[in-house]
Scaffold this motif. Sequence first.
Motif, mmCIF file in Angstrom:
data_model
loop_
_atom_site.group_PDB
_atom_site.id
_atom_site.type_symbol
_atom_site.label_atom_id
_atom_site.label_comp_id
_atom_site.label_asym_id
_atom_site.label_seq_id
_atom_site.Cartn_x
_atom_site.Cartn_y
_atom_site.Cartn_z
ATOM 1 N N LEU A 150 10.332 6.489 -16.452
ATOM 2 C CA LEU A 150 10.633 6.426 -14.832
ATOM 3 C C LEU A 150 9.378 5.958 -14.272
ATOM 4 O O LEU A 150 9.152 5.131 -13.375
ATOM 5 N N LEU A 151 8.394 6.760 -14.853
ATOM 6 C CA LEU A 151 6.904 6.563 -14.261
ATOM 7 C C LEU A 151 6.374 5.549 -14.511
ATOM 8 O O LEU A 151 5.734 4.696 -13.593
ATOM 9 N N VAL A 152 6.570 4.768 -15.611
ATOM 10 C CA VAL A 152 5.947 3.593 -15.755
ATOM 11 C C VAL A 152 6.737 2.255 -15.556
ATOM 12 O O VAL A 152 6.456 1.204 -15.925
ATOM 13 N N ARG A 153 8.064 2.528 -14.931
ATOM 14 C CA ARG A 153 8.738 1.431 -14.600
ATOM 15 C C ARG A 153 7.824 0.602 -13.566
ATOM 16 O O ARG A 153 8.103 -0.504 -13.486
ATOM 17 N N ASN A 154 7.230 1.149 -12.675
ATOM 18 C CA ASN A 154 6.230 0.548 -11.770
ATOM 19 C C ASN A 154 4.648 0.843 -11.972
ATOM 20 O O ASN A 154 4.606 1.917 -12.530
ATOM 21 N N LYS A 198 -2.082 3.759 -19.972
ATOM 22 C CA LYS A 198 -2.901 2.603 -19.396
ATOM 23 C C LYS A 198 -2.469 1.299 -19.445
ATOM 24 O O LYS A 198 -2.733 0.354 -18.584
ATOM 25 N N GLU A 199 -1.577 1.019 -20.551
ATOM 26 C CA GLU A 199 -0.841 -0.155 -20.972
ATOM 27 C C GLU A 199 0.019 -0.664 -19.621
ATOM 28 O O GLU A 199 0.316 -1.892 -19.410
ATOM 29 N N PHE A 200 0.445 0.304 -18.962
ATOM 30 C CA PHE A 200 1.452 0.039 -17.828
ATOM 31 C C PHE A 200 0.626 0.305 -16.632
ATOM 32 O O PHE A 200 1.155 0.408 -15.408
ATOM 33 N N GLY A 201 -0.824 0.232 -16.417
ATOM 34 C CA GLY A 201 -1.397 0.394 -15.210
ATOM 35 C C GLY A 201 -1.601 1.895 -14.842
ATOM 36 O O GLY A 201 -1.661 2.269 -13.463
ATOM 37 N N GLU A 260 -8.446 3.882 -6.547
ATOM 38 C CA GLU A 260 -9.341 3.870 -7.772
ATOM 39 C C GLU A 260 -9.267 4.917 -8.845
ATOM 40 O O GLU A 260 -10.182 5.119 -9.453
ATOM 41 N N ARG A 261 -8.258 5.796 -8.628
ATOM 42 C CA ARG A 261 -8.316 6.960 -9.392
ATOM 43 C C ARG A 261 -8.158 6.534 -11.072
ATOM 44 O O ARG A 261 -8.449 7.659 -11.763
ATOM 45 N N ALA A 262 -8.036 5.476 -11.307
ATOM 46 C CA ALA A 262 -7.882 4.991 -12.862
ATOM 47 C C ALA A 262 -9.304 5.324 -13.471
ATOM 48 O O ALA A 262 -9.471 5.618 -14.618
ATOM 49 N N ARG A 263 -10.444 5.400 -12.526
ATOM 50 C CA ARG A 263 -11.736 5.857 -13.201
ATOM 51 C C ARG A 263 -11.585 7.450 -13.716
ATOM 52 O O ARG A 263 -12.564 7.472 -14.562
#
Length: 309
Positions: A150-154, A198-201, A260-263
């Motif tokens: 469900l988290l990676v749906r968006n 990461k594949e799903f942002g 920018e939390r992906a850093r």
Amino acid sequence: MTTENGPLAGRIALVAGATRGAGRAMAVELGRAGATVYVTGRTTRSSVSEVGRPSETIEETGELVTAAGGEGIAVPTDHLQPEQVRALVERIDRERGRLDILVNDIWGGEHLIEVTEKKRMWEFGLEPGLRMLRLGVETHIVTSHFALPLLVRNEGGLLIEVTDGTAESNAAYRESFYYDLTKFAPLRMVLGLGQELKEFGGTAVCVTPGFLRSEQMLESAFGVTEENWRDAIAQEPHFAISETPTYLGRGVAALAADPERARFNGRSLDSGTLAREYGLTDVDGSRPDCWGYLSRVLAGEKADPADYR
């Protein structure tokens, strides 16, 4: 009434393990930022978990989230029961259709620490050690298994694993075989799941409080309250560097609102680092750096807690 203009307005969060302590504080601060927060745990107003603290309930946490400006939804859940977790996630999907933030803070193994600490692995019973692993590791795996789809749906979903210590501070053995495994596992979970999300942002981050002044720590360990917590320093000098659960809660809410939390993907962050990164303080205006202080102490150096607040 929700905080419609908050930085997390419209976001849906699940804080798994939110009955008390850091879990409750993270749920409340996410709500304060405007999120709708599903909060879970085993202690309710009609049922008490093995932790044995009936004064803190999941319903109360939900009410505190709502009072802070979010929408708190309490769902009693035993995260060792896959069907209960499946039903929880299905409910979130049915009611909201999305999940933006998953916080895995399930624990409840404090009563097992005294049983296992300062003994060699083979000197105490197998059952309490395995129970600790189930409470602190298996619960996180079960929850992620059902919630991550469900988290990676968006795009942009955030997974937060909560543990005790960062990758750097946990590089040393924690003096208890089962506790060491239990608290190191979330660090590895984030390392791996960060790559998969990461594949799903998405982003996966592990967070840790410092010396936490949780309800259980104050009352059971030292016999004090938040109002007179400094009285406990006479028993434990390192308690001078302690922090409230709100300190980590504020850091997690800021992290969740950071575009920018992906850093930080795959990394571990302590409450002091989060506070410095986002310009936050604890409720008394201080900025404790527990792990910075402990790194000096464990290295055999002298350190004054006042210099790390």
